[in-house]
Design an enzyme around this catalytic site. Structure first.
Site, short mmCIF file in Angstrom:
data_model
loop_
_atom_site.label_atom_id
_atom_site.label_comp_id
_atom_site.label_asym_id
_atom_site.label_seq_id
_atom_site.Cartn_x
_atom_site.Cartn_y
_atom_site.Cartn_z
N VAL A 294 0.83 -1.20 0.00
CA VAL A 294 0.00 0.00 0.00
C VAL A 294 0.87 1.26 0.00
O VAL A 294 0.69 2.17 -0.82
CB VAL A 294 -0.95 0.00 1.21
CG1 VAL A 294 -1.73 1.30 1.29
CG2 VAL A 294 -1.90 -1.18 1.13
N ASP B 134 10.47 4.23 5.74
CA ASP B 134 10.33 2.88 6.29
C ASP B 134 11.42 2.69 7.32
O ASP B 134 12.55 3.18 7.13
CB ASP B 134 10.43 1.83 5.17
CG ASP B 134 9.77 0.52 5.58
OD1 ASP B 134 10.19 -0.05 6.60
OD2 ASP B 134 8.83 0.09 4.90
N GLU C 122 -3.79 -6.19 -5.19
CA GLU C 122 -2.41 -6.52 -5.55
C GLU C 122 -2.38 -6.98 -7.00
O GLU C 122 -3.28 -7.66 -7.46
CB GLU C 122 -1.89 -7.64 -4.64
CG GLU C 122 -1.60 -7.11 -3.26
CD GLU C 122 -1.00 -8.17 -2.36
OE1 GLU C 122 -0.51 -9.18 -2.85
OE2 GLU C 122 -1.05 -7.97 -1.14
N CYS D 205 -5.34 -9.57 2.81
CA CYS D 205 -6.44 -8.67 3.20
C CYS D 205 -7.71 -9.39 3.63
O CYS D 205 -8.16 -9.22 4.77
CB CYS D 205 -6.75 -7.72 2.05
SG CYS D 205 -5.31 -6.76 1.57
N ARG E 44 1.01 -14.80 0.91
CA ARG E 44 0.39 -14.77 2.24
C ARG E 44 -1.03 -15.35 2.17
O ARG E 44 -1.80 -14.97 1.29
CB ARG E 44 0.36 -13.33 2.78
CG ARG E 44 1.75 -12.87 3.22
CD ARG E 44 1.74 -11.44 3.65
NE ARG E 44 1.59 -10.53 2.52
CZ ARG E 44 1.50 -9.21 2.64
NH1 ARG E 44 1.52 -8.65 3.82
NH2 ARG E 44 1.39 -8.45 1.57
C1 UGA Z 1 -8.55 -7.01 -1.88
C2 UGA Z 1 -9.66 -6.07 -2.39
O1 UGA Z 1 -10.17 -6.56 -3.64
C3 UGA Z 1 -9.17 -4.64 -2.56
O2 UGA Z 1 -10.24 -3.78 -2.93
C4 UGA Z 1 -8.56 -4.17 -1.23
O3 UGA Z 1 -8.01 -2.86 -1.35
C5 UGA Z 1 -7.46 -5.13 -0.80
O4 UGA Z 1 -8.01 -6.45 -0.66
C6 UGA Z 1 -6.92 -4.64 0.51
O5 UGA Z 1 -7.67 -4.59 1.48
O6 UGA Z 1 -5.76 -4.19 0.56
P1 UGA Z 1 -6.51 -8.32 -2.98
O7 UGA Z 1 -6.33 -8.99 -1.65
O8 UGA Z 1 -5.31 -7.80 -3.68
O9 UGA Z 1 -7.53 -7.10 -2.88
O10 UGA Z 1 -7.09 -9.44 -3.95
P2 UGA Z 1 -8.48 -9.71 -4.70
O11 UGA Z 1 -8.28 -9.52 -6.14
O12 UGA Z 1 -9.60 -9.01 -4.07
O13 UGA Z 1 -8.63 -11.28 -4.41
C7 UGA Z 1 -8.71 -11.81 -3.08
C8 UGA Z 1 -8.88 -13.30 -3.11
O14 UGA Z 1 -10.18 -13.65 -3.58
C9 UGA Z 1 -7.89 -14.02 -4.03
O15 UGA Z 1 -7.45 -15.20 -3.40
C10 UGA Z 1 -8.73 -14.33 -5.26
O16 UGA Z 1 -8.26 -15.44 -5.99
C11 UGA Z 1 -10.09 -14.60 -4.63
N1 UGA Z 1 -11.23 -14.38 -5.55
C12 UGA Z 1 -11.48 -13.15 -6.06
C13 UGA Z 1 -12.06 -15.44 -5.85
O17 UGA Z 1 -11.86 -16.58 -5.38
N2 UGA Z 1 -13.15 -15.21 -6.67
C14 UGA Z 1 -13.42 -13.99 -7.20
O18 UGA Z 1 -14.43 -13.86 -7.93
C15 UGA Z 1 -12.56 -12.93 -6.88
#
Ligand code: UGA
Length: 471
Positions: A15, A34, A158, A283, A350
């Site tokens: 972030v 940092d 990410e 997250c 993670r």
């Molecule tokens: C998530 C949120 O999407 C962001 O909006 C937020 O800012 C971020 O957390 C945070 O709090 O910093 P991120 O963890 O990078 O982002 O990843 P995502 O793309 O949201 O995916 C999260 C998990 O859900 C992954 O393991 C992904 O494979 C899974 N996922 C996502 C599914 O299994 N199905 C989906 O339809 C979408």
């Protein structure tokens, strides 16, 4: 673009580093701080600690001009009008967010304040953290008129963090005074006015000069809750579709068709309805647990979130059961694995569901040959290579002589494999796809036995004799 501000960003993780680079990109002067000397040294030397699209371009564009790196929080505080706190808020043993880094940074900022500062929470924190930061600063003797504490949650993912930052769905600014709100608005003005998108070298994305992101001004508490509630809702959406996928499996329907049908309802929307092996990352798991704790502390029963977590854990177990049912016994079996990061497009492992599954395979005595385009080095740190665990450099090497190939995350590269080559590379052409990257009928036509999530099992005639064992 508007008059630039001087900004300090504390923390150079996903972030912090992305925010620092993007603030420089929209015209501000940024000091990224940092306490980790090795990391700062690496950044000063031109290194990039994370895999993130467009980040290398932005860092080389702004490094040593609008963007500097330091370990000196005191100087950064004194030279900046706004100080963004973007340090980690890991999960404590109790499930609560551990706010000790935020506390330490707030105290240090307090000891350095020399004139009016806007302190901005960027880390994901429970509601009321804002008030705690204010109290910590006051306890250090800083008069109330010399600072405001605000909340500006981020919604970046990410892998696409830079584009998400510069082309957001919305900008949420939580502030209690007009003076603080004005500073925050000035910081985001190049995005909110659309002027950034008119630049020839702007990072591409969905926003346009005539279609800039809306800004939502809220209380600090509302901004804090917006962040937790957004992540919890998205996690719930994923768990929801995963249970629907399990119903589809039992009923013989295809969850991809069902998800399309649900997602066409504009009240629901098509995003985050991809069934799979459960959500992971730094997250969702942490934020769902933290939000559940926040609710508990306030005497609110949010049992729904406990179910979301349970379903997520069960989804990995079910997938593993599929592997077992396709291979019968596991000891000594050679398994090719595609995907180690918690999703495609990142090197972050993670809370990766893929690593959970690899860990179980190793425990059961399998020989694993794994490939991920970016996450191998990071996985090495938690799962060192050994007689059972091999890391390889391309998908076909992972599949070489394997008894089955597992697809555990959704890199685009995994959806574009040469299926004929894959077929003759595998010892047994069995593909168990945890991300539904292939069309089941095509896989069957190509001679594979193909198992995926929430879709009919495609059993090649060769394997039909064991059909009764498959889920
Ligand atoms: C998530 C949120 O999407 C962001 O909006 C937020 O800012 C971020 O957390 C945070 O709090 O910093 P991120 O963890 O990078 O982002 O990843 P995502 O793309 O949201 O995916 C999260 C998990 O859900 C992954 O393991 C992904 O494979 C899974 N996922 C996502 C599914 O299994 N199905 C989906 O339809 C979408």
């Amino acid at each position: 673009m508007s008059k630039d501000l001087s900004i300090a960003v504390v923390g150079s993780g996903y972030v912090g580093l992305v925010a620092a680079a993007c603030f420089a990109e929209i015209g501000h002067t940024v000091i990224c701080v940092d306490s980790d000397e090795a990391r700062v040294h690496m950044l000063l030397e031109g290194g990039i600690p994370i895999h993130e699209e467009y980040l290398p371009e932005l860092l080389s564009r702004h490094r040593s001009r609008a963007l500097e790196f330091t370990t000196d929080l005191r100087r950064a505080t004194q030279e900046s009008q706004a100080i963004f706190i973007a340090v980690g808020t890991p999960q404590s043993k109790s499930g609560n967010a551990d706010l000790s880094y935020v506390d330490a940074v707030a105290s240090e900022i307090a000891r350095s304040i020399n004139d009016y500062k806007v302190i901005v929470e960027k880390s994901t924190v429970p509601v009321y953290t804002n008030e705690w930061i204010r109290r910590v600063i006051e306890r250090n003797g800083v008069p109330r008129e010399l600072f405001d504490v605000t909340s500006n949650p981020e919604f970046l993912r990410e892998g696409t963090a830079v584009a998400d930052f510069l082309h957001p769905d919305r900008i949420v600014l939580g502030a209690e005074t007009e003076r603080a709100a004005a500073v925050l608005q000035q910081i985001y003005q190049p995005l909110a006015s659309g002027s950034y998108y008119a630049l020839a070298n702007a990072v591409p994305g969905p926003r346009r000069e005539g279609d800039p992101p809306p800004t939502l001004l809220t209380s600090t508490k509302a901004a804090e809750i917006i962040k937790h509630a957004s992540n919890a809702f998205l996690a719930a959406k994923i768990s929801f579709i995963n249970v629907v996928a399990n119903i589809c499996e039992a009923a013989g329907a295809d969850v991809e068709e069902v998800a399309r049908g649900i997602g066409m309802d504009s009240r629901i929307g098509p995003k985050f309805l991809r069934a799979g092996i459960g959500y992971g990352g730094s997250c969702f798991p942490k934020d769902v647990a933290a939000f559940r704790h926040v609710a508990e502390q306030m005497g609110v029963n949010f049992g729904l979130l406990s179910e979301v977590e349970k379903i997520n854990a069960e989804q990995k177990r079910r997938f593993f059961q599929k592997v077992r049912s396709a291979l019968w016994t596991l000891r000594g079996k050679r398994i090719g694995v595609l995907g180690l990061a918690f999703k495609g497009g990142t090197d972050d492992v993670r809370e990766s569901p893929a690593l959970d599954i690899v860990g179980q395979l190793l425990q059961e005595g399998c020989l694993v040959s794994a490939y991920d385009p970016a996450a191998t080095a990071r996985t090495n740190e938690v799962l060192p290579p050994g007689p059972q665990m091999h890391y390889v450099d391309d998908p076909y090497e992972a599949a070489q002589d394997a008894d089955a190939l597992l697809i555990l995350n959704d890199w685009q590269e995994f959806a574009e494999l040469d299926l004929d080559r894959l077929h003759y590379t595998l010892r047994y052409p069995i593909v168990i796809d945890g991300r539904n990257l292939y069309d089941p009928a095509t896989m069957l036509a190509k001679g594979f036995t193909y198992l995926s999530v929430g879709r009919p099992v495609m059993l090649h005639a060769r394997d039909a004799a064991v059909e009764h064992r498959l889920p």
